[in-house]
Design a protein around this motif. Structure first.
Motif, PDB file in Angstrom:
ATOM      1  N   HIS A 194       0.814  -1.221   0.000  1.00 22.24           N
ATOM      2  CA  HIS A 194       0.000   0.000   0.000  1.00 22.24           C
ATOM      3  C   HIS A 194       0.845   1.268   0.000  1.00 22.24           C
ATOM      4  N   GLY A 195       2.137   1.146  -0.200  1.00 24.14           N
ATOM      5  CA  GLY A 195       2.960   2.326  -0.434  1.00 24.14           C
ATOM      6  C   GLY A 195       3.578   3.000   0.761  1.00 24.14           C
ATOM      7  N   ALA A 196       3.508   2.411   1.937  1.00 25.41           N
ATOM      8  CA  ALA A 196       4.205   3.034   3.067  1.00 25.41           C
ATOM      9  C   ALA A 196       5.694   3.124   2.737  1.00 25.41           C
ATOM     10  N   THR A 197       6.306   4.232   3.138  1.00 28.62           N
ATOM     11  CA  THR A 197       7.704   4.503   2.806  1.00 28.62           C
ATOM     12  C   THR A 197       8.522   4.635   4.074  1.00 28.62           C
ATOM     13  N   PHE A 198       9.704   4.011   4.048  1.00 28.44           N
ATOM     14  CA  PHE A 198      10.560   3.960   5.236  1.00 28.44           C
ATOM     15  C   PHE A 198      11.980   4.371   4.864  1.00 28.44           C
ATOM     16  N   ALA A 199      12.661   5.003   5.815  1.00 23.64           N
ATOM     17  CA  ALA A 199      14.065   5.364   5.619  1.00 23.64           C
ATOM     18  C   ALA A 199      14.933   4.109   5.723  1.00 23.64           C
ATOM     19  N   VAL A 200      15.799   3.908   4.742  1.00 23.39           N
ATOM     20  CA  VAL A 200      16.678   2.732   4.751  1.00 23.39           C
ATOM     21  C   VAL A 200      17.558   2.723   5.999  1.00 23.39           C
ATOM     22  N   ALA A 201      18.110   3.859   6.363  1.00 20.89           N
ATOM     23  CA  ALA A 201      19.104   3.894   7.433  1.00 20.89           C
ATOM     24  C   ALA A 201      18.519   3.787   8.833  1.00 20.89           C
ATOM     25  N   SER A 202      17.224   4.058   8.995  1.00 19.97           N
ATOM     26  CA  SER A 202      16.647   4.038  10.342  1.00 19.97           C
ATOM     27  C   SER A 202      15.408   3.163  10.459  1.00 19.97           C
ATOM     28  N   GLY A 203      14.754   2.867   9.352  1.00 19.92           N
ATOM     29  CA  GLY A 203      13.492   2.136   9.383  1.00 19.92           C
ATOM     30  C   GLY A 203      12.303   3.016   9.722  1.00 19.92           C
ATOM     31  N   SER A 204      12.540   4.291   9.959  1.00 25.97           N
ATOM     32  CA  SER A 204      11.452   5.199  10.319  1.00 25.97           C
ATOM     33  C   SER A 204      10.475   5.367   9.174  1.00 25.97           C
ATOM     34  N   CYS A 205       9.201   5.493   9.515  1.00 23.86           N
ATOM     35  CA  CYS A 205       8.185   5.715   8.497  1.00 23.86           C
ATOM     36  C   CYS A 205       8.259   7.160   8.014  1.00 23.86           C
ATOM     37  N   LEU A 206       8.292   7.333   6.699  1.00 28.34           N
ATOM     38  CA  LEU A 206       8.385   8.665   6.101  1.00 28.34           C
ATOM     39  C   LEU A 206       7.078   9.092   5.454  1.00 28.34           C
ATOM     40  N   GLY A 207       6.165   8.132   5.240  1.00 26.55           N
ATOM     41  CA  GLY A 207       4.908   8.478   4.597  1.00 26.55           C
ATOM     42  C   GLY A 207       4.084   7.241   4.332  1.00 26.55           C
ATOM     43  N   GLY A 208       2.833   7.464   3.966  1.00 28.18           N
ATOM     44  CA  GLY A 208       1.952   6.350   3.674  1.00 28.18           C
ATOM     45  C   GLY A 208       1.164   5.924   4.888  1.00 28.18           C
ATOM     46  N   PRO A 209       0.487   4.786   4.801  1.00 28.64           N
ATOM     47  CA  PRO A 209      -0.494   4.424   5.822  1.00 28.64           C
ATOM     48  C   PRO A 209       0.080   3.839   7.110  1.00 28.64           C
ATOM     49  N   ALA A 210       1.376   3.499   7.158  1.00 27.37           N
ATOM     50  CA  ALA A 210       1.932   2.902   8.372  1.00 27.37           C
ATOM     51  C   ALA A 210       2.111   3.971   9.442  1.00 27.37           C
ATOM     52  N   ARG A 211       1.904   3.584  10.695  1.00 29.22           N
ATOM     53  CA  ARG A 211       2.093   4.534  11.797  1.00 29.22           C
ATOM     54  C   ARG A 211       3.455   4.373  12.452  1.00 29.22           C
ATOM     55  N   GLY A 212       3.982   3.151  12.452  1.00 27.50           N
ATOM     56  CA  GLY A 212       5.274   2.913  13.078  1.00 27.50           C
ATOM     57  C   GLY A 212       6.337   2.632  12.044  1.00 27.50           C
ATOM     58  N   GLY A 213       7.547   2.408  12.533  1.00 28.32           N
ATOM     59  CA  GLY A 213       8.655   2.086  11.645  1.00 28.32           C
ATOM     60  C   GLY A 213       8.880   0.594  11.551  1.00 28.32           C
ATOM     61  N   LEU A 214       9.853   0.224  10.733  1.00 21.99           N
ATOM     62  CA  LEU A 214      10.243  -1.174  10.591  1.00 21.99           C
ATOM     63  C   LEU A 214      11.006  -1.610  11.844  1.00 21.99           C
ATOM     64  N   VAL A 215      10.930  -2.898  12.124  1.00 14.94           N
ATOM     65  CA  VAL A 215      11.638  -3.447  13.282  1.00 14.94           C
ATOM     66  C   VAL A 215      13.009  -3.925  12.819  1.00 14.94           C
ATOM     67  N   GLY A 216      14.034  -3.309  13.371  1.00 18.18           N
ATOM     68  CA  GLY A 216      15.389  -3.595  12.929  1.00 18.18           C
ATOM     69  C   GLY A 216      16.054  -4.718  13.701  1.00 18.18           C
ATOM     70  N   MET A 217      17.083  -5.261  13.089  1.00 15.78           N
ATOM     71  CA  MET A 217      17.965  -6.238  13.734  1.00 15.78           C
ATOM     72  C   MET A 217      19.387  -5.729  13.525  1.00 15.78           C
ATOM     73  N   PRO A 218      20.223  -5.744  14.560  1.00 20.54           N
ATOM     74  CA  PRO A 218      21.596  -5.271  14.381  1.00 20.54           C
ATOM     75  C   PRO A 218      22.419  -6.284  13.593  1.00 20.54           C
ATOM     76  N   VAL A 219      23.090  -5.805  12.580  1.00 23.19           N
ATOM     77  CA  VAL A 219      23.978  -6.650  11.784  1.00 23.19           C
ATOM     78  C   VAL A 219      25.331  -5.965  11.659  1.00 23.19           C
ATOM     79  N   VAL A 220      26.316  -6.769  11.325  1.00 24.41           N
ATOM     80  CA  VAL A 220      27.668  -6.259  11.162  1.00 24.41           C
ATOM     81  C   VAL A 220      28.278  -6.933   9.936  1.00 24.41           C
ATOM     82  N   VAL A 221      29.180  -6.226   9.274  1.00 26.17           N
ATOM     83  CA  VAL A 221      29.902  -6.803   8.141  1.00 26.17           C
ATOM     84  C   VAL A 221      31.315  -7.116   8.609  1.00 26.17           C
TER      85      VAL A 221
END
Ligand code: FES
Length: 109
Positions: free
Chosen positions: A74-101
Motif C-alpha cells: 500500500h505504499g508506506a515509505t521507510f528510511a533505509v538507514a533508520s526504518g522510520s516511516c516517512l509516509g503512507g499508511p503505516a504509523r510505526g517504523g520497521l523493526v530492525g535487527m543489528p547486523v555487522v559486516v
C-alpha cells in the motif's frame, strides 16, 4: 569476534538495493530484509507495520530508491538507514535487527 552464521556476503546485496534472507530460529524462523548502502547494511524484519504484509513485490524483490524502501502492498515509505516511516499508511517504523559486516560477510550482531 562473532560466532553467528553469516546471513550472506556483502556482495550478494546490490549496492542501493535489498535482498531477503531467512533466519532460522527455535520458533520456525523469520525473514529479514537486508538493505545495502555502500559498505553499510541495514536489516529489518520483512513485516510492514501497516498491515503485517511483507514489503516485497515479488519474493526477495523490493522497491528501494534514494535511501527509501516502499512497501509494495500500500505504499508506506521507510528510511533505509533508520526504518522510520516517512509516509503512507503505516504509523510505526520497521523493526530492525543489528547486523555487522566482517570480512565481507553480513552477520547478526
Ligand atoms: S502492508 Fe505495507 S503499506 Fe500496507
Amino acid at each position: 569476534m562473532n560466532d553467528s552464521a553469516p546471513l550472506c556476503r556483502l556482495d550478494d546485496i546490490p549496492d542501493g538495493d535489498a535482498i531477503a534472507v531467512q533466519v532460522p530460529s527455535a520458533s520456525g524462523g523469520f525473514e529479514l530484509i537486508l538493505l545495502r548502502q555502500g559498505n553499510a547494511v541495514y536489516a529489518y524484519h520483512n513485516e510492514c507495520p501497516h498491515a503485517g504484509r511483507g514489503l516485497d513485490y515479488a519474493p526477495g524483490r523490493f522497491l528501494v530508491r534514494d535511501g527509501r524502501i516502499v512497501c509494495a502492498a500500500h505504499g508506506a515509505t521507510f528510511a533505509v538507514a533508520s526504518g522510520s516511516c516517512l509516509g503512507g499508511p503505516a504509523r510505526g517504523g520497521l523493526v530492525g535487527m543489528p547486523v555487522v559486516v566482517v570480512d565481507g560477510e553480513v552477520r547478526l550482531r
